[in-house]
Design a protein around this motif. Sequence first.
Motif, mmCIF file in Angstrom:
data_model
loop_
_atom_site.group_PDB
_atom_site.id
_atom_site.type_symbol
_atom_site.label_atom_id
_atom_site.label_comp_id
_atom_site.label_asym_id
_atom_site.label_seq_id
_atom_site.Cartn_x
_atom_site.Cartn_y
_atom_site.Cartn_z
ATOM 1 N N LEU A 610 0.831 -1.199 0.000
ATOM 2 C CA LEU A 610 0.000 0.000 0.000
ATOM 3 C C LEU A 610 0.869 1.255 0.000
ATOM 4 O O LEU A 610 0.571 2.231 -0.704
ATOM 5 N N ASN A 611 1.954 1.242 0.753
ATOM 6 C CA ASN A 611 2.860 2.392 0.789
ATOM 7 C C ASN A 611 3.466 2.648 -0.590
ATOM 8 O O ASN A 611 3.558 3.798 -1.036
ATOM 9 N N ALA A 612 3.878 1.561 -1.269
ATOM 10 C CA ALA A 612 4.436 1.704 -2.619
ATOM 11 C C ALA A 612 3.383 2.210 -3.598
ATOM 12 O O ALA A 612 3.662 3.050 -4.469
ATOM 13 N N LYS A 613 2.163 1.726 -3.444
ATOM 14 C CA LYS A 613 1.070 2.124 -4.330
ATOM 15 C C LYS A 613 0.766 3.613 -4.164
ATOM 16 O O LYS A 613 0.546 4.330 -5.138
ATOM 17 N N GLN A 614 0.776 4.083 -2.880
ATOM 18 C CA GLN A 614 0.516 5.495 -2.629
ATOM 19 C C GLN A 614 1.677 6.376 -3.060
ATOM 20 O O GLN A 614 1.489 7.550 -3.373
ATOM 21 N N ALA A 615 2.891 5.823 -3.091
ATOM 22 C CA ALA A 615 4.060 6.593 -3.531
ATOM 23 C C ALA A 615 4.073 6.796 -5.033
ATOM 24 O O ALA A 615 4.777 7.678 -5.534
ATOM 25 N N MET A 616 3.316 5.959 -5.784
ATOM 26 C CA MET A 616 3.270 6.075 -7.257
ATOM 27 C C MET A 616 1.814 6.223 -7.689
ATOM 28 O O MET A 616 1.216 5.306 -8.280
ATOM 29 N N PRO A 617 1.177 7.363 -7.382
ATOM 30 C CA PRO A 617 -0.252 7.523 -7.725
ATOM 31 C C PRO A 617 -0.518 7.472 -9.225
ATOM 32 O O PRO A 617 -1.612 7.104 -9.659
ATOM 33 N N GLY A 618 0.448 7.822 -10.034
ATOM 34 C CA GLY A 618 0.269 7.777 -11.489
ATOM 35 C C GLY A 618 0.719 6.474 -12.098
ATOM 36 O O GLY A 618 0.820 6.358 -13.330
ATOM 37 N N GLY A 619 1.037 5.483 -11.262
ATOM 38 C CA GLY A 619 1.520 4.208 -11.766
ATOM 39 C C GLY A 619 3.026 4.152 -11.790
ATOM 40 O O GLY A 619 3.716 5.150 -11.587
ATOM 41 N N GLY A 620 3.559 2.971 -12.062
ATOM 42 C CA GLY A 620 4.997 2.796 -12.102
ATOM 43 C C GLY A 620 5.373 1.341 -11.876
ATOM 44 O O GLY A 620 4.513 0.450 -11.867
ATOM 45 N N ALA A 621 6.650 1.123 -11.698
ATOM 46 C CA ALA A 621 7.156 -0.243 -11.531
ATOM 47 C C ALA A 621 7.570 -0.457 -10.074
ATOM 48 O O ALA A 621 8.202 0.399 -9.468
ATOM 49 N N LEU A 622 7.161 -1.603 -9.551
ATOM 50 C CA LEU A 622 7.555 -2.025 -8.200
ATOM 51 C C LEU A 622 8.341 -3.319 -8.326
ATOM 52 O O LEU A 622 7.856 -4.312 -8.883
ATOM 53 N N SER A 623 9.567 -3.282 -7.808
ATOM 54 C CA SER A 623 10.426 -4.466 -7.872
ATOM 55 C C SER A 623 10.550 -5.064 -6.468
ATOM 56 O O SER A 623 10.863 -4.348 -5.517
ATOM 57 N N ILE A 645 16.763 -13.637 6.094
ATOM 58 C CA ILE A 645 16.283 -13.458 4.723
ATOM 59 C C ILE A 645 15.858 -12.004 4.585
ATOM 60 O O ILE A 645 15.343 -11.405 5.525
ATOM 61 N N GLU A 646 16.098 -11.447 3.397
ATOM 62 C CA GLU A 646 15.790 -10.038 3.158
ATOM 63 C C GLU A 646 14.815 -9.928 2.003
ATOM 64 O O GLU A 646 15.033 -10.496 0.921
ATOM 65 N N ILE A 647 13.700 -9.226 2.233
ATOM 66 C CA ILE A 647 12.703 -8.974 1.192
ATOM 67 C C ILE A 647 12.682 -7.480 0.973
ATOM 68 O O ILE A 647 12.353 -6.711 1.884
ATOM 69 N N SER A 648 13.047 -7.019 -0.234
ATOM 70 C CA SER A 648 13.150 -5.600 -0.542
ATOM 71 C C SER A 648 12.033 -5.168 -1.473
ATOM 72 O O SER A 648 11.769 -5.820 -2.505
ATOM 73 N N PHE A 649 11.342 -4.077 -1.128
ATOM 74 C CA PHE A 649 10.295 -3.474 -1.949
ATOM 75 C C PHE A 649 10.870 -2.172 -2.511
ATOM 76 O O PHE A 649 11.088 -1.204 -1.771
ATOM 77 N N ILE A 650 11.131 -2.140 -3.825
ATOM 78 C CA ILE A 650 11.813 -1.018 -4.464
ATOM 79 C C ILE A 650 10.814 -0.321 -5.384
ATOM 80 O O ILE A 650 10.367 -0.892 -6.384
ATOM 81 N N ASP A 651 10.413 0.903 -5.018
ATOM 82 C CA ASP A 651 9.438 1.633 -5.841
ATOM 83 C C ASP A 651 10.127 2.755 -6.600
ATOM 84 O O ASP A 651 11.294 3.067 -6.349
ATOM 85 N N GLN A 652 9.390 3.351 -7.531
ATOM 86 C CA GLN A 652 9.889 4.469 -8.338
ATOM 87 C C GLN A 652 9.123 5.743 -8.014
ATOM 88 O O GLN A 652 8.867 6.573 -8.888
ATOM 89 N N GLY A 653 8.754 5.872 -6.745
ATOM 90 C CA GLY A 653 7.969 7.019 -6.335
ATOM 91 C C GLY A 653 8.786 8.275 -6.174
ATOM 92 O O GLY A 653 9.930 8.373 -6.642
ATOM 93 N N GLU A 654 8.210 9.237 -5.473
ATOM 94 C CA GLU A 654 8.842 10.547 -5.335
ATOM 95 C C GLU A 654 10.004 10.531 -4.342
ATOM 96 O O GLU A 654 10.833 11.422 -4.339
ATOM 97 N N ILE A 700 15.025 11.902 -2.767
ATOM 98 C CA ILE A 700 14.003 12.682 -3.453
ATOM 99 C C ILE A 700 14.152 12.496 -4.965
ATOM 100 O O ILE A 700 15.229 12.665 -5.534
ATOM 101 N N GLY A 701 13.036 12.094 -5.586
ATOM 102 C CA GLY A 701 13.021 11.916 -7.047
ATOM 103 C C GLY A 701 13.529 10.579 -7.517
ATOM 104 O O GLY A 701 13.466 10.283 -8.723
ATOM 105 N N GLU A 702 14.048 9.727 -6.630
ATOM 106 C CA GLU A 702 14.606 8.441 -7.053
ATOM 107 C C GLU A 702 13.891 7.249 -6.424
ATOM 108 O O GLU A 702 14.298 6.109 -6.626
ATOM 109 N N GLY A 703 12.849 7.480 -5.636
ATOM 110 C CA GLY A 703 12.102 6.365 -5.058
ATOM 111 C C GLY A 703 12.638 5.936 -3.698
ATOM 112 O O GLY A 703 13.543 6.554 -3.138
ATOM 113 N N SER A 704 12.039 4.863 -3.199
ATOM 114 C CA SER A 704 12.382 4.360 -1.866
ATOM 115 C C SER A 704 12.536 2.843 -1.903
ATOM 116 O O SER A 704 11.929 2.163 -2.747
ATOM 117 N N THR A 705 13.337 2.338 -0.972
ATOM 118 C CA THR A 705 13.516 0.891 -0.828
ATOM 119 C C THR A 705 13.262 0.523 0.631
ATOM 120 O O THR A 705 13.925 1.042 1.536
#
Length: 859
Positions: A610-623, A645-654, A700-705
Amino acid sequence: MIVLLPFISIFVCIIYIHFGFYAIKKNKNDPLYRLFFLVAIICTYWSLCITVFYLVKNKIIAKNIYLMSLVGPIILPAIVIHYILTFTKRTSVQKKRILIGLLYLPSLINIIGLFIPDTSIRDLVSSPFGWIIEINRTSPFVWFYISYNLIYSGIIIFLLSRWKDTLKIRERKKQATLIIVFLLLSILFVVVEEIVSRFLMIHPFPPVSNITAIIWLVGILFIIKRNKYMRISPEKAVHEILFNMMDILILTGEKGEIIQINQQLTHLLGFTEKELSGKSANILFTEELNLSDIQILTQSRKIIKTKQENTIPVILRIEPIKNNDQDIFGYLLIGHDAREREKLEQEIIERENAEKRLIESRSLHISTINALDEIIHVVDTDLRIILCNETFYNVAKGFKKNIILGETKLDEVFPFLKDEVLMEYREVFTTGKPILSEEQNEIGGGTFYTEVRKIPVMKNHRISFVVTIIRDVTDKKKIDQTQLQSGIVDSVSLLASGIAHDYNNLLTTILGNISLAKNYFSHRLLHNEALSGAETAVLRARELTQQLLTFSQKGTLVKQTGDIGKLLKKSASFFLSGSNIKCDISISDNLYKTSFDKQQIARVFQNLLLNAKQAMPGGGALSIRTRNRIIEEESGVFLPPGKYIEISFIDQGEGMSDEILPRIFNPYFTTKESGSGLGLATAYSIVKKHGGTIEVTSKIGEGSTFSVCLPADESIEEVEVEIKRNRDIKKGKGTILLMDDDRDVRDTLKRILEHMGYDVKDAENGNQVISLYTSALKSGRRFDLVILDLTIQGGENGGQVFQNLREYDPLIKAVIISGYGANENFSNLHQMGLKGFIKKPFDVVELSELLEKIIASSG
């Protein structure tokens, strides 16, 4: 007895007079001896008066003689204090005659009070032992006399104790201790004298009083005779100095036979003077001494033997002793332990060698400094760099290629330095005090934190240089932020836990009554629909309390060892279905297994998605990436070393700014208008409860992990009793014992159970439950079921009560109810025979099905 008293008194008086004249004969000019003589005379006077008092037949004359005798014991305490002041060298008090006069003033008041009629003596009564005195205990003079004696006795002991504590000479301390001991013995005899006289209903015998005084005088006389604190003759002083000196001393005859040794030799070698007296001094040395050849003073190193055959080196000086005709008639051997001197010489040699090695290893030191990871440089008063290590060079290369020591300034190498940093250097040069500070610098697009020590260096009595040691503490800063974050979550979770518990109790009451009402109005559709709507709202509220419990870490973990990748794919597929987010999931081969609560970890994945989805309101790629990770010591991660074990959620948000990033896991902090602020806080709490953590990086401008770390684990799956809802309420019969500390919850459950057809007894705490249950057992009526609340304020919880009941009845049937969910010990209770568990709030359907299942079962 009366006939013997004169003879006893005369004998005691002879002792007093002997003591007094012994002291005055010793030194009549010394005030200490004169005061002792006065004490002895007063004791003599007192003893004679008391004896005459017992022999006189006339009552009036006896009374007057007794009053006259009391002058002695009344004035005696003041004289003793005067003696102690002289004994303890209180010269400042002795020279002030007014103070000495005040010392005797209470005695004078007491003496005046003696001769005022009926102030001290009420009457005299004749007895076989003589006259018995009846003291007027209501007279103020009597109590004044008692207080006077107590206070002066305390002053005496206080003065002696303080004098003893301030003394540094051991012999003097012994003398003061002996006087205190004799004084306390005399006081003890006074107490015994008083007790015996009261028991026999007589006035104390003069011999007892005399014994008391004799004890005190013998103690003082013993100290005087030791003559340790009085004036010492020159011969005695020389003897004490020689034979108590720290050097060893041996006095021999003309042929070398030992005549006397001092204490230091006795202590050092273990021999006593008696063991060595008359023997040759050669038995103490490893090599023979030919004393007859020694005509002048000699000094040399010799080896001396101890009683245990050990050897000690000594520097020995031998001096012949001559008479007036210059004939040698003995020798004085003086020596001191050479071990300390040789040890000092060895230390000097070692220090010189160390200094030599220090000089020789200067190049090694420089190499060591160069090998350090810390940035080290030295600047002068103009902030010119005069010395630096290799680490400094490596860092500075990116800013200035050529550094000339003694010419290049610090701000030329690092142009980004703030004015505050340069001012700190000026402050160190001005005040001479070192400064420890933390600096934050933006270098190469990243934020770095450094711990900086600026240390002044003196040269020619002025501060000429400042040594700067810079350590990278970026990783430590991250750990501190993690600890701060954890502390905030823990504090708020404690509040959330209490709110959720109380809220669940309220919901239990509401939902229970709604379920009952639905059952009553099942034939009326309108009422039933309204109640169903209310029931749905309560169940939604229950989900909120479950989220609060999950956040507060009070919720239950039902761990299972399973495939977390499968759960991850299922969560992403379900939650991102129909969205404009393109999700790419990569599951590593041979991923470590871990034990986790599927529902709780699924909630973590949902919140992060949900956090990744809200970070990319116009859509984008989530890895989404998974990998095995091994955390070592000092890795910069606030986790114990081990496999994860490490699970990483990498978004392309703001992305997020540095101001927002440290606060994202704070409860109720959100940057979204529709957000509750509990999503990431709950996710963090769940992962922490699993023994892991969540790491975040963002620009800022490069997304969050967001990286979730969970410990690899092969733990056994826990068991929880699951209850499926059914439509119809199950009717039943039997007796049920109910425990809950909330009165409203208890009353609601009782109505529900009675509506189902059960006979219910309720209790508030564990003591009441045990009392009701054991009473039923004694009467042959076992309860069919016991329902126990898991959390009881101020008493044993439901699990503890269940274990106590099993001691009375191993076949007991019981279930646990709780707003928190089953705790970590629930599996153990289940193995001990606990039949089930229901989470608050629950409806009548859930409860009725569980009761029917348990009561109908056997065992």
